[in-house]
Design an enzyme around this catalytic site. Structure first.
Site, PDB file in Angstrom:
ATOM      1  N   GLY A  15       0.830  -1.197   0.000  1.00 26.03           N
ATOM      2  CA  GLY A  15       0.000   0.000   0.000  1.00 26.03           C
ATOM      3  C   GLY A  15       0.862   1.244   0.000  1.00 26.03           C
ATOM      4  N   CYS A  16       0.331   2.305   0.529  1.00 22.42           N
ATOM      5  CA  CYS A  16       1.045   3.586   0.562  1.00 22.42           C
ATOM      6  C   CYS A  16       2.308   3.465   1.405  1.00 22.42           C
ATOM      7  CB  CYS A  16       0.129   4.658   1.138  1.00 22.42           C
ATOM      8  SG  CYS A  16       0.923   6.262   1.294  1.00 22.42           S
ATOM      9  N   PHE A  17       3.413   3.938   0.877  1.00 17.44           N
ATOM     10  CA  PHE A  17       4.671   3.813   1.617  1.00 17.44           C
ATOM     11  C   PHE A  17       4.708   4.672   2.868  1.00 17.44           C
ATOM     12  CE2 PHE A  17       6.670   6.133  -2.296  1.00 17.44           C
ATOM     13  CZ  PHE A  17       6.070   7.342  -1.980  1.00 17.44           C
ATOM     14  N   TRP A  18       3.863   5.684   2.978  1.00 19.10           N
ATOM     15  CA  TRP A  18       3.833   6.497   4.190  1.00 19.10           C
ATOM     16  C   TRP A  18       3.500   5.640   5.410  1.00 19.10           C
ATOM     17  CZ3 TRP A  18       0.086  10.855   2.203  1.00 19.10           C
ATOM     18  CH2 TRP A  18       0.738  11.624   1.217  1.00 19.10           C
TER      19      TRP A  18
END
Length: 179
Positions: A15-18
């Site tokens: 998913g989102c790397f954040w």
């Protein structure tokens, strides 16, 4: 990818790397987390290009950790805790191949370790795990504003709605390894 005998780097996407970045930074023994793009066919892609899904890249993190402080199994079990590896090419409302669940081994030993982690995780996920194991290939660091995004933007809406619950799941499941 071992700089010193006890440091190991895993490149993983979920998913989102954040979110991955924020959760891994909570763990003792993690020495570095770099948000990056990998698994695609475009050289030096930008965030905007990756977001289209046309480059083939995944939003990933390169997690470097000291195996004398945290076992590799914990790094990988945390990965399968912080995202849903049963969702194909998405995590929640983040949809597209850039949000796929994937692991990018640096060598055959990492491949075997990743396969074992998938097998372990399949025991606690009720649906089939769709996490892929793909060749590492070239990695491109994401733009500077993506690095340690959660710490720089703790009140940003996405961070509050999506990253905080993932960080909390890791904190609850891996208290022994918290900073």
């Amino acid at each position: 990818m071992n700089a010193t005998p006890n440091l190991t780097t895993y490149v993983i996407a979920g998913g989102c790397f954040w979110c991955l970045d924020a959760a891994y930074r909570q763990l003792r023994g993690v020495t570095d987390v770099v948000s990056c793009y990998t698994g695609g066919h475009t050289s030096s892609p930008s965030y905007e290009q990756v977001c289209t899904g046309a480059t083939g890249h995944a939003e990933a993190v390169a997690v470097t950790f000291d195996e004398t402080e945290i076992p590799s199994s914990v790094i990988l079990d945390a990965f399968f805790t912080m995202h849903d590896p049963t969702q194909l090419n998405r995590q929640g409302n983040d949809v597209g191949t850039q949000y796929r669940s994937a692991m990018f081994p640096a060598d055959d030993a990492q491949r075997a370790t990743f396969e074992a982690a998938i097998e372990r995780a399949s025991e606690w996920w009720p649906s089939e795990i769709v996490t892929t194991i793909e060749p590492l290939g070239e990695m491109f660091p994401a733009e500077e504003y993506h690095q340690d995004f959660f710490a720089k933007n703790p009140t940003q809406g996405y961070c509050l709605a999506v990253a905080v619950p993932k960080v909390n799941k890791v904190r609850a499941a891996f208290t022994k390894y918290l900073r």
